[in-house]
Design a protein around this motif. Sequence first.
Motif, mmCIF file in Angstrom:
data_model
loop_
_atom_site.group_PDB
_atom_site.id
_atom_site.type_symbol
_atom_site.label_atom_id
_atom_site.label_comp_id
_atom_site.label_asym_id
_atom_site.label_seq_id
_atom_site.Cartn_x
_atom_site.Cartn_y
_atom_site.Cartn_z
ATOM 1 N N ARG A 297 6.844 4.353 6.446
ATOM 2 C CA ARG A 297 5.801 4.082 5.453
ATOM 3 C C ARG A 297 5.691 2.567 5.233
ATOM 4 O O ARG A 297 6.688 1.864 5.173
ATOM 5 N N SER A 298 4.486 2.105 5.104
ATOM 6 C CA SER A 298 4.215 0.671 4.990
ATOM 7 C C SER A 298 4.298 0.198 3.540
ATOM 8 O O SER A 298 3.816 0.867 2.632
ATOM 9 N N ARG A 299 4.882 -0.984 3.348
ATOM 10 C CA ARG A 299 4.883 -1.592 2.011
ATOM 11 C C ARG A 299 3.460 -1.952 1.583
ATOM 12 O O ARG A 299 3.155 -1.980 0.403
ATOM 13 N N ALA A 300 2.611 -2.250 2.548
ATOM 14 C CA ALA A 300 1.217 -2.570 2.229
ATOM 15 C C ALA A 300 0.536 -1.392 1.548
ATOM 16 O O ALA A 300 -0.347 -1.576 0.712
ATOM 17 N N HIS A 301 0.969 -0.186 1.880
ATOM 18 C CA HIS A 301 0.421 1.006 1.238
ATOM 19 C C HIS A 301 0.740 0.987 -0.261
ATOM 20 O O HIS A 301 -0.106 1.308 -1.097
ATOM 21 N N TYR A 302 1.951 0.594 -0.608
ATOM 22 C CA TYR A 302 2.335 0.503 -2.020
ATOM 23 C C TYR A 302 1.571 -0.611 -2.732
ATOM 24 O O TYR A 302 1.212 -0.472 -3.900
ATOM 25 N N ALA B 283 -7.245 -8.586 2.238
ATOM 26 C CA ALA B 283 -5.825 -8.791 2.526
ATOM 27 C C ALA B 283 -5.076 -7.501 2.842
ATOM 28 O O ALA B 283 -4.292 -7.472 3.785
ATOM 29 N N VAL B 284 -5.297 -6.458 2.071
ATOM 30 C CA VAL B 284 -4.474 -5.260 2.234
ATOM 31 C C VAL B 284 -5.047 -4.295 3.267
ATOM 32 O O VAL B 284 -4.306 -3.798 4.124
ATOM 33 N N ARG B 285 -6.331 -4.026 3.209
ATOM 34 C CA ARG B 285 -6.924 -3.070 4.162
ATOM 35 C C ARG B 285 -6.733 -3.478 5.619
ATOM 36 O O ARG B 285 -6.417 -2.624 6.452
ATOM 37 N N PRO B 286 -6.900 -4.746 5.986
ATOM 38 C CA PRO B 286 -6.669 -5.107 7.391
ATOM 39 C C PRO B 286 -5.243 -4.787 7.864
ATOM 40 O O PRO B 286 -5.052 -4.326 8.986
ATOM 41 N N VAL B 287 -4.255 -5.007 7.008
ATOM 42 C CA VAL B 287 -2.872 -4.683 7.359
ATOM 43 C C VAL B 287 -2.726 -3.173 7.560
ATOM 44 O O VAL B 287 -2.125 -2.711 8.534
ATOM 45 N N ASN C 69 -5.105 -1.063 8.265
ATOM 46 C CA ASN C 69 -5.889 -0.644 9.447
ATOM 47 C C ASN C 69 -5.118 -0.905 10.741
ATOM 48 O O ASN C 69 -5.127 -0.060 11.648
ATOM 49 N N ARG C 70 -4.458 -2.051 10.834
ATOM 50 C CA ARG C 70 -3.664 -2.341 12.039
ATOM 51 C C ARG C 70 -2.523 -1.331 12.184
ATOM 52 O O ARG C 70 -2.247 -0.847 13.282
ATOM 53 N N ARG C 71 -1.895 -0.991 11.070
ATOM 54 C CA ARG C 71 -0.815 -0.020 11.101
ATOM 55 C C ARG C 71 -1.340 1.357 11.494
ATOM 56 O O ARG C 71 -0.754 2.040 12.323
ATOM 57 N N SER C 72 -2.448 1.776 10.903
ATOM 58 C CA SER C 72 -2.984 3.104 11.236
ATOM 59 C C SER C 72 -3.473 3.153 12.683
ATOM 60 O O SER C 72 -3.375 4.202 13.334
ATOM 61 N N ASP C 73 -3.955 2.032 13.220
ATOM 62 C CA ASP C 73 -4.302 1.983 14.653
ATOM 63 C C ASP C 73 -3.080 2.327 15.504
ATOM 64 O O ASP C 73 -3.184 3.083 16.468
ATOM 65 N N ARG C 74 -1.941 1.787 15.129
ATOM 66 C CA ARG C 74 -0.708 2.040 15.882
ATOM 67 C C ARG C 74 -0.274 3.503 15.754
ATOM 68 O O ARG C 74 0.143 4.114 16.744
ATOM 69 N N VAL C 75 -0.372 4.051 14.557
ATOM 70 C CA VAL C 75 0.001 5.455 14.358
ATOM 71 C C VAL C 75 -0.960 6.366 15.124
ATOM 72 O O VAL C 75 -0.529 7.314 15.790
ATOM 73 N N LEU C 76 -2.239 6.062 15.067
ATOM 74 C CA LEU C 76 -3.219 6.877 15.783
ATOM 75 C C LEU C 76 -3.032 6.769 17.296
ATOM 76 O O LEU C 76 -3.403 7.683 18.033
#
Length: 143
Positions: A114-119, A94-98, A100-107
């Motif tokens: 900062r993402s709430r999923a990170h928290y 549940a959390v890692r896929p979210v 990963n999608r966010r880090s794809d966008r940053v990369l």
Amino acid sequence: MNATSAAVTGAAAFTWLGMVVAVSFIEAPLKFRAPGITVRLGLGIGRLVFRALNIAESALAVTVVVAVAAGSPTAPVTVATCGVAALLAVQLAAVRPVLNRRSDRVLAGEELPRSRAHYVYIAVEVLKAAALVTLGVNALAAV
């Protein structure tokens, strides 16, 4: 719980705990404080490190589940094993896929807050560390 299963469970739980503490609570936050590390570079490194950690965690989870299943576990060991496995599953499914999608966008060059999923990941990591301590202590005490 038989002595062999308890020893394997305790060793795997405390090895897993050490890896989580080293990577999630020491390496990850410090990486971004190193000179010359940009957010994009830190994310690229972090993805590799966390992928390796998650593979190792999955192997240790299998080791724990097999050792516990083979060892006539006590109720606290069973509950802690289920808790640790469930927390890892939440992170991976549940959390890692979210993240990963966010880090794809940053990369790819996007500037994002900062993402709430990170928290959520951090909260689950804290709970998992506590569950691993509980599992290791209860497994070793169950002999």
